[in-house]
Write a protein that holds these residues in place. Sequence first.
Motif, PDB file in Angstrom:
ATOM      1  N   UNK A  13       0.830  -1.203   0.000  1.00 63.99           N
ATOM      2  CA  UNK A  13       0.000   0.000   0.000  1.00 63.99           C
ATOM      3  C   UNK A  13       0.866   1.254   0.000  1.00 63.99           C
ATOM      4  N   UNK A  14       2.007   1.164   0.724  1.00 62.25           N
ATOM      5  CA  UNK A  14       2.907   2.316   0.715  1.00 62.25           C
ATOM      6  C   UNK A  14       3.506   2.542  -0.668  1.00 62.25           C
ATOM      7  N   UNK A  15       3.419   1.520  -1.506  1.00 63.62           N
ATOM      8  CA  UNK A  15       3.961   1.669  -2.854  1.00 63.62           C
ATOM      9  C   UNK A  15       3.254   2.778  -3.616  1.00 63.62           C
ATOM     10  N   UNK A  16       1.965   3.014  -3.290  1.00 58.55           N
ATOM     11  CA  UNK A  16       1.222   4.076  -3.985  1.00 58.55           C
ATOM     12  C   UNK A  16       1.953   5.407  -3.824  1.00 58.55           C
ATOM     13  N   UNK A  17       2.370   5.692  -2.590  1.00 62.14           N
ATOM     14  CA  UNK A  17       3.083   6.958  -2.336  1.00 62.14           C
ATOM     15  C   UNK A  17       4.394   7.004  -3.111  1.00 62.14           C
ATOM     16  N   UNK A  18       5.120   5.873  -3.113  1.00 60.20           N
ATOM     17  CA  UNK A  18       6.395   5.847  -3.833  1.00 60.20           C
ATOM     18  C   UNK A  18       6.164   6.088  -5.313  1.00 60.20           C
ATOM     19  N   UNK A  19       5.121   5.455  -5.862  1.00 54.96           N
ATOM     20  CA  UNK A  19       4.847   5.609  -7.295  1.00 54.96           C
ATOM     21  C   UNK A  19       4.475   7.061  -7.607  1.00 54.96           C
ATOM     22  N   UNK A  20       3.614   7.655  -6.764  1.00 53.37           N
ATOM     23  CA  UNK A  20       3.187   9.041  -7.018  1.00 53.37           C
ATOM     24  C   UNK A  20       4.395   9.980  -7.004  1.00 53.37           C
ATOM     25  N   UNK A  21       5.245   9.864  -5.956  1.00 52.11           N
ATOM     26  CA  UNK A  21       6.373  10.789  -5.865  1.00 52.11           C
ATOM     27  C   UNK A  21       7.384  10.531  -6.980  1.00 52.11           C
ATOM     28  N   UNK A  22       7.587   9.260  -7.326  1.00 56.51           N
ATOM     29  CA  UNK A  22       8.514   8.965  -8.428  1.00 56.51           C
ATOM     30  C   UNK A  22       8.011   9.583  -9.725  1.00 56.51           C
ATOM     31  N   UNK A  23       6.699   9.463  -9.978  1.00 56.52           N
ATOM     32  CA  UNK A  23       6.137  10.048 -11.197  1.00 56.52           C
ATOM     33  C   UNK A  23       6.314  11.566 -11.198  1.00 56.52           C
ATOM     34  N   UNK A  24       6.069  12.182 -10.036  1.00 52.66           N
ATOM     35  CA  UNK A  24       6.244  13.642  -9.951  1.00 52.66           C
ATOM     36  C   UNK A  24       7.695  14.026 -10.237  1.00 52.66           C
ATOM     37  N   UNK A  25       8.642  13.263  -9.650  1.00 51.08           N
ATOM     38  CA  UNK A  25      10.057  13.563  -9.878  1.00 51.08           C
ATOM     39  C   UNK A  25      10.388  13.407 -11.352  1.00 51.08           C
ATOM     40  N   UNK A  26       9.915  12.300 -11.956  1.00 55.69           N
ATOM     41  CA  UNK A  26      10.218  12.072 -13.370  1.00 55.69           C
ATOM     42  C   UNK A  26       9.630  13.181 -14.228  1.00 55.69           C
ATOM     43  N   UNK A  27       8.391  13.586 -13.923  1.00 58.94           N
ATOM     44  CA  UNK A  27       7.744  14.623 -14.732  1.00 58.94           C
ATOM     45  C   UNK A  27       8.471  15.947 -14.591  1.00 58.94           C
ATOM     46  N   UNK A  28       8.830  16.334 -13.344  1.00 59.40           N
ATOM     47  CA  UNK A  28       9.472  17.645 -13.178  1.00 59.40           C
ATOM     48  C   UNK A  28      10.893  17.622 -13.727  1.00 59.40           C
ATOM     49  N   UNK A  63      10.871  23.192  -8.258  1.00 62.63           N
ATOM     50  CA  UNK A  63       9.824  22.198  -8.054  1.00 62.63           C
ATOM     51  C   UNK A  63      10.414  20.790  -8.049  1.00 62.63           C
ATOM     52  N   UNK A  64      11.429  20.568  -8.900  1.00 60.77           N
ATOM     53  CA  UNK A  64      12.091  19.260  -8.892  1.00 60.77           C
ATOM     54  C   UNK A  64      12.679  18.997  -7.505  1.00 60.77           C
ATOM     55  N   UNK A  65      13.278  20.035  -6.899  1.00 60.85           N
ATOM     56  CA  UNK A  65      13.823  19.872  -5.559  1.00 60.85           C
ATOM     57  C   UNK A  65      12.750  19.495  -4.555  1.00 60.85           C
ATOM     58  N   UNK A  66      11.585  20.148  -4.668  1.00 63.04           N
ATOM     59  CA  UNK A  66      10.491  19.855  -3.732  1.00 63.04           C
ATOM     60  C   UNK A  66      10.007  18.417  -3.889  1.00 63.04           C
ATOM     61  N   UNK A  67       9.832  17.979  -5.138  1.00 61.92           N
ATOM     62  CA  UNK A  67       9.334  16.615  -5.344  1.00 61.92           C
ATOM     63  C   UNK A  67      10.373  15.593  -4.892  1.00 61.92           C
ATOM     64  N   UNK A  68      11.663  15.920  -5.130  1.00 64.37           N
ATOM     65  CA  UNK A  68      12.714  15.012  -4.663  1.00 64.37           C
ATOM     66  C   UNK A  68      12.677  14.897  -3.139  1.00 64.37           C
ATOM     67  N   UNK A  69      12.466  16.036  -2.467  1.00 64.54           N
ATOM     68  CA  UNK A  69      12.403  16.009  -1.003  1.00 64.54           C
ATOM     69  C   UNK A  69      11.244  15.131  -0.545  1.00 64.54           C
ATOM     70  N   UNK A  70      10.099  15.236  -1.230  1.00 66.96           N
ATOM     71  CA  UNK A  70       8.964  14.383  -0.880  1.00 66.96           C
ATOM     72  C   UNK A  70       9.317  12.915  -1.096  1.00 66.96           C
ATOM     73  N   UNK A  71      10.018  12.629  -2.224  1.00 71.41           N
ATOM     74  CA  UNK A  71      10.400  11.237  -2.505  1.00 71.41           C
ATOM     75  C   UNK A  71      11.327  10.705  -1.415  1.00 71.41           C
ATOM     76  N   UNK A  72      12.314  11.519  -1.031  1.00 72.87           N
ATOM     77  CA  UNK A  72      13.248  11.062   0.001  1.00 72.87           C
ATOM     78  C   UNK A  72      12.522  10.820   1.325  1.00 72.87           C
ATOM     79  N   UNK A  73      11.557  11.689   1.638  1.00 73.93           N
ATOM     80  CA  UNK A  73      10.811  11.486   2.881  1.00 73.93           C
ATOM     81  C   UNK A  73      10.019  10.185   2.812  1.00 73.93           C
ATOM     82  N   UNK A  74       9.398   9.927   1.653  1.00 74.13           N
ATOM     83  CA  UNK A  74       8.618   8.699   1.497  1.00 74.13           C
ATOM     84  C   UNK A  74       9.525   7.475   1.621  1.00 74.13           C
ATOM     85  N   UNK A  75      10.768   7.602   1.128  1.00 72.85           N
ATOM     86  CA  UNK A  75      11.720   6.478   1.213  1.00 72.85           C
ATOM     87  C   UNK A  75      12.437   6.448   2.554  1.00 72.85           C
TER      88      UNK A  75
END
Lengths: 110, 159, 254
Positions: free
Chosen positions: A1-16, A35-47
Amino acid sequence: MDDVLIVITLLLVAASATAAVAVRDPVRQALVLSLLGLTLAALFTVLQAPDVALSQLAVGTALTPLLLTLAVRKVHRRPHTRDDGRGGETTGSTESAGAIESAAAKERGE
Amino acid sequence: MNGWLAAAAALLACGVGPTLWGVATGPVRRRVVAQNTATLLVCLATLLLAQGYDRSSYVDVALVLAVLGPAGTLVYARLLAEDLKAAPPTGRAGTWAAVALTPLVVVPLCVAAGPGRAALKLLAIGALLVAGNMVAARALRGAGRTDCEGAGPAEAARG
Amino acid sequence: MSRRLRMWVLALGLAGLAALLGAACFELPDFGGDQHPYGDRAVRAALSHHTANVVSSVNFDLRALDTLGEESILFGAVLGTVVLLRQTRDERHVEPAPARVSPPVRRYALYALPVTLVVGLYVVAHGQLSPGGGFQGGVVAATALHLLYIAVDYRALRRIRPVGRYEVADAAGEAAFVVLGAAAMLGGSAFLANSLLPYGEFNTLASGGTVPLLNAAIGMEVASAVVVLLARFLDQAVEIEESPKPPSTPTSRE
């Protein structure tokens, strides 16, 4: 279930990241980079890597945009100062009107 | 996956996604506003993630973002003043919606944390976020107007 | 060595690297698995040294030598910037004009500056307890000072920023890290070993032995380095201008 968050943040990072490459103007690129920095920060927090997220935020939020926009400003201004050939005599006394005027023009980013 | 994480996922997908579109396309005046909004949304998402993972120390990420995010937007307001003067941002709806979202996120988090230092820290982050975001949005809008209003603010700056 | 031979050597090296990396990738544990041999050992070592934040323990205790290398990279990069972005003879120095910032924005910046500075110091001081540390906190503290430029006025920033002192602080932070490492050697153990101080009580500010001290050294180094770096960029963007014709006597800046 936590994979959903990882997928969302990864997609955001890839898009930005893709957008940061696709945008060509350096100033707009700096905005996308923020914005790329912000999404990366979210990804790192999720990981579960908040230390890395903090490093990313510290560098990417204000420092990188400041360095980039200052560099762009310097580069853009160069042809102007060459062309108008103004203020050649203001070297000694920076208080003279010409220097202040050209400095004001500079501060406005001309 | 608990409710906090679901809320964070929704915020990232439905909030940060559109701001990414706003930052990547359109005129500069829209891009800077979208960047400002994205800062606030990611900060709120980080707060939700901290609660969702039950790691109170992750709140520090949101704290740093709450103080640095507005500084980043002010960089653009200062150094893109030329562009923004020519065409200042007009719409305020997005900024207001994002600011209104802050209490909706912070208050439930405070209730979940219970009274104590953690709740105070959350409230401080929320206050910093709202104040910083509104000032930054105002700076973006007002970047062009200050020349007409400017009543010698530089003199006051020295004090 | 001829060009052809060099290409062969390069191809050989790349092929070897690709083979080793490929072999290593197949042996990697699965993503999200519960087998973390290095993680388990790092956590055990961090707990035995009473450091609550395992990442800080890795950075400033187990792998402090790597951090010294990273710090030196930043130091060298800033040194290079200082050399490259100096005022050359065909450039002249102009006084920046006062900036016009609307009063609410300026007021916000003046209130936010101390808050940001305190957050930066908090992140440095709690490096051994919670996420963060010298690097993150140092950058936040340095950014706090530059609120004066981005929301108040460049001259206000210049007043609180004697660049020379920050250059000294930069070098002092770098030196403090090496001195702390050498002190461990004098104490009879390895370079940068965490053996100087008592480990303290777990999860308190004074825990972790030398980790808080190394954190503080890095924080000082990074904050000063960022200030010096931005000072050079700001000089170039705001104060230094190319002369239409080279002046006979270049103006001094200090």
